[in-house]
Scaffold this active site. Structure first.
Site: not given
Length: 495
Positions: A208-209, A182
């Site tokens: 988000e990382r 994705k």
């Protein structure tokens, strides 16, 4: 934003500050702290409104903003913090700003990374006093003001343009479990659409990382589109309140470019599921009871408040592409099902295709688009897309027979259909420019006309004698022809 004390995150209020002066503000005191939930007591009968931003005047390492969520009594409100509250104590003075969280908008945010309350987190300088600020809570445009002229938005990605075309000013989402591609697809779409349409791009990183955000930042720099992109991050290690509201912050930026400067905006979200997840965490912290499958009872309303603001008006459009994590690959999950209802295009990523190395791993049968219509895309496009779907569906129906009895038990017509379907599936794979450093393959953008021409040639049997590998990870049909010719030459030379 203005603060009240001399903490490290302080800045003075001024004409360009998000909340102006303190002439008509109200003050309270922190009375209870439980993680991200902060109770604040005000003078009786003088409570701030729901969704108002409150500034806490502490001496912590950062500015602390909370948002009002409940009125507990005539004197006490319950709020959710947008930053860490470690070190906060009872009795600290709190200022009611009198309005919702306000964030910087306009050209100044392009090329920058900001957080949920609009502060830069890219080590760049602060925004100047001339930068306009807007509240993050807004309303969707009236139906009478929305433009309703559907037109395809070409991406250069064969399988999307052919089977699930995106709508200009529409909403599309990519559904898939963990590890099916994705984020890579989002990164490729940012690069291709900004380059192709020369518009503005706004990216909302929800949960988000840090690694993913850093990779996106570097890729945008390499591709030269960073100066036309604004990035808003609520990272995975931040409190749920930040992850819950960061999508609205990013949407406020996109609305400014649509409504004020009348530009087309590409609005990207990664990941909608983490927005829902953060909302569930907030509800749990507030002590509210969960509903279906443990989600908050207001799930449908929260998604609608975000999605319905993504719209096109005369003179400007917001085209949204969203990534949606599917927990345990269960498409009946309430968060996934509610998101489906708001979309023009649904792109479903398949774990089975990813395991076979077929990238992008987009399922050609499960992916759909409301604008795949002969009146919009033309008779030729619609006819080829339907024929491709039928052939691939027929192949999937025959796979069980093939696995049990082998190809020899099929009729000649079925064997030919299986061969063409397998070649079509491989032709619809494509190397991306954002993965060149990993694959060693140059990325390819394919115009729709070339995609239609290649699919028509395969359907007509022009590639029946070719090796399937010649059609794998190539751009247009001519590139596949050159690959087959080179392979044939090598085979002849070897013999």
């Amino acid at each position: 934003m203005a603060t009240m004390t001399g903490g490290k995150g302080d800045s003075k209020a001024g004409p360009g500050s998000p909340h102006g002066d303190d002439s008509d503000t109200r003050f309270g005191k922190v009375s209870r702290i439980s993680g991200s939930v902060v109770d604040i007591t005000f003078p009786e009968g003088d409570l701030p409104l729901i969704n108002n931003a409150l500034e806490i005047g502490w001496d912590g390492p950062h500015k602390l903003i909370v948002e009002v969520q409940q009125h507990l009594s005539r004197r006490t409100i319950r709020s959710v913090a947008m930053q860490e509250t470690a070190g906060l104590r009872c009795g600290v003075v709190v200022r009611d700003t009198g309005e919702a969280i306000r964030v910087p908008t306009g050209p100044a945010v392009l090329g920058r990374i900001i957080n949920v309350v609009g502060d830069p987190i890219d080590h760049g300088g602060p925004f100047g006093t001339e930068v306009p600020y807007k509240p993050i809570h807004g309303k969707a445009p009236k139906l009478s003001a929305q433009a309703a002229k559907p037109a395809p938005c070409m991406t250069g990605i064969k399988i999307i343009d052919l089977l699930a075309p995106l709508a200009q000013g529409g909403k599309a989402a990519m559904f898939g479990g963990a590890g099916v591609g994705k984020t890579v697809l989002i990164m490729e779409l940012i690069r291709t659409t900004v380059e192709t349409y020369a518009g503005i791009s706004v990216f909302a990183g929800i949960g988000e990382r840090s690694r993913e955000g850093h990779e996106l930042w570097l890729e945008l720099q390499r591709s030269g589109v960073l100066d036309r992109t604004a990035l808003v991050f609520g990272q995975m290690n931040e409190p749920p309140g930040a992850r819950w509201r960061v999508g609205m912050t990013a949407l406020t930026l996109a609305e400014h470019f649509r409504d004020v400067t009348h530009q087309n905006v590409l609005f990207l979200i990664d990941n909608v599921f983490r927005f829902v997840q953060a909302g569930g965490e907030v509800f749990g912290l507030l002590g509210r009871l969960p509903s279906s499958v443990g989600y908050q009872p207001t799930l449908a309303t929260e998604i609608a408040e975000l999605e319905e603001r993504i719209a096109s008006v005369e003179g400007g459009a917001i085209t949204s592409i969203q990534a949606v994590y599917v927990p345990a690959d269960d498409f009946t999950d309430p968060a996934v099902a509610q998101t489906f209802k708001h979309l023009d295009s649904s792109i479903v990523l398949s774990r089975e295709m990813a395991s076979e190395g077929l990238y992008p791993a987009i399922d050609p049968l499960a992916s759909t688009s409301a604008i795949l219509d002969p009146r919009i895309d033309g008779e030729e496009h619609y006819a080829i897309a339907e024929e491709v779907r039928r052939l691939i569906e027929h192949y999937r129906e025959l796979r069980e027979i093939i696995s049990l009895l082998g190809m020899e038990e099929l009729s000649a017509a079925d064997r030919a259909a299986v061969g063409r379907a397998r070649r079509l599936i491989r032709f619809l794979t494509q190397p991306f420019r954002v993965t060149t450093q990993f694959t060693g393959l140059d990325g390819a953008l394919v115009p729709l006309s070339d995609t239609l021409r290649g699919c028509r040639a395969i359907l007509d049997g022009e590639a029946d004698a070719w090796a399937e590998s010649s059609l794998y990870m190539v751009g247009d049909f001519e590139a596949a022809r050159r690959k087959e010719l080179a392979a044939t030459t090598m085979r002849v030379a070897a013999t």
